[in-house]
Scaffold this motif. Sequence first.
Motif, short mmCIF file in Angstrom:
data_model
loop_
_atom_site.label_atom_id
_atom_site.label_comp_id
_atom_site.label_asym_id
_atom_site.label_seq_id
_atom_site.Cartn_x
_atom_site.Cartn_y
_atom_site.Cartn_z
N GLN A 152 48.94 85.00 -3.92
CA GLN A 152 49.33 84.17 -5.06
C GLN A 152 48.11 83.72 -5.86
OE1 GLN A 152 52.76 82.97 -6.12
NE2 GLN A 152 51.30 82.98 -7.77
N ALA B 38 46.57 86.76 -7.72
CA ALA B 38 47.42 87.31 -8.78
C ALA B 38 47.64 86.33 -9.91
CB ALA B 38 48.77 87.73 -8.20
N GLY B 39 47.66 85.05 -9.62
CA GLY B 39 47.97 84.06 -10.64
C GLY B 39 49.47 83.95 -10.83
N ALA B 40 49.86 82.94 -11.57
CA ALA B 40 51.28 82.63 -11.70
C ALA B 40 51.85 83.09 -13.02
CB ALA B 40 51.48 81.12 -11.56
N ARG B 41 51.05 83.10 -14.04
CA ARG B 41 51.51 83.40 -15.40
C ARG B 41 52.16 84.78 -15.48
NH1 ARG B 41 51.76 79.76 -19.57
NH2 ARG B 41 49.53 79.34 -19.78
N ALA B 42 53.26 84.86 -16.20
CA ALA B 42 53.91 86.16 -16.40
C ALA B 42 52.97 87.08 -17.15
CB ALA B 42 55.20 85.97 -17.18
N PRO B 43 52.94 88.37 -16.78
CA PRO B 43 52.04 89.30 -17.46
C PRO B 43 52.41 89.44 -18.93
CG PRO B 43 53.57 90.48 -16.01
CD PRO B 43 53.75 89.01 -15.75
N GLY C 262 56.31 90.12 -19.80
CA GLY C 262 56.87 88.78 -19.83
C GLY C 262 56.67 88.13 -21.19
N LYS C 263 56.79 86.81 -21.20
CA LYS C 263 56.51 86.05 -22.41
C LYS C 263 55.02 86.13 -22.70
CE LYS C 263 60.61 84.22 -23.19
NZ LYS C 263 60.94 82.85 -22.81
#
Lengths: 211, 211
Positions: free
Chosen positions: A196, A199-204, A208-209
């Motif tokens: 986690q 990879a980070g949390a933000r949608a790609p 994604g957004k």
Amino acid sequence: MATAARRGRPRAEGTDDRILGAACDLLLARGYDGYSIDEVAQRAGVAKTTLYRRWPTKDHLIVAVVARIQDEVPVRDTGDIRRDLTAYLEAVAAGLTRMSRVGRPAGPDDRSAGLVAEIVAAAARRPDVGRAVRAVFARRNALPLALLESAQARGDLGPGARPDVIFDQLAGALYYRLLVTGEPVGGDYPARLVDQVLAGARAPGPEGKPS
Amino acid sequence: MATAARRGRPRAEGTDDRILGAACDLLLARGYDGYSIDEVAQRAGVAKTTLYRRWPTKDHLIVAVVARIQDEVPVRDTGDIRRDLTAYLEAVAAGLTRMSRVGRPAGPDDRSAGLVAEIVAAAARRPDVGRAVRAVFARRNALPLALLESAQARGDLGPGARPDVIFDQLAGALYYRLLVTGEPVGGDYPARLVDQVLAGARAPGPEGKPS
């Protein structure tokens, strides 16, 4: 343990090792309240004054024992940051679990942080113990920090990644679970945590957004 | 504090509030060791037995005060997860800093976790206090967790992101700095932490090494 030279006082070789070995044995067998400094001196075969001169209180001695136990956890740089961080955090989690159970029967529902919480409290209560704890962690944490910096240097971490903040996230999650929420830190948790964090949390962006 | 109904015992409206308000005032003014439960009862104008029936020890009472202080921190979902998490963590950091200084003069070099460490130690020492602390945090942490889940539902977090692990990283980093390394948790640290957690550490695929 090669601290004798820094104190400017000659000391029989191995005295510190004998004292810390005896303190570690007694601590692991009986827990924080289960032994006295005098017993440590007796078991190590040194004069009480020798021990008190080096570690003025039991808390100081326990911090030195913790440093010794931390040193048993290897920090290896194989060039695979995911694998190296996971191995490191698994070892830290195992060490924390072991320390949390020191001197107590380990029931399946036991969620106490035990000795780890006692050390945190001692560090908060006494400025000199706090300084000793922070010095031990600063020295030790330099190793996983170097691991992260080395990964960044070879391009495996983004150029904007902050090794110190990444380290806080990793170690912090383990300590938070142990000390506050009582959630387990073993099993596959270290691996999930490392995945986690890397990879980070933000949608790609594209799928994604927009980020 | 509408817990009276759940205990199945009629209680004068506002009694709990008066007790917790008095306990909070005394705790913030004098620190962990600076007051007695009897003083709380006197200041709140309730019988000691009323107070002891509800909170059998000072530690139980302090945990309830902490819950009350936590409830003062707003958790807002504006639809901007970066902004909402940063605001939340800034408030948590401010609360932790305040609690760490309770009952002590706040010197510039003071790095003690103070009351926060005492609560952690009390939770580790007494199973019932530990259960109370964990219940308070589980109830409270459900709010930022919902924030993360809501962001994930609208596509602002990746589908593989784990809200519970992300929350451990965020809260964990603050508690780790306060309780272990003594690094400050205020200033721009919460914002840097949120940015790092959302972005992740791994180098991006095309520009960096393959992830």
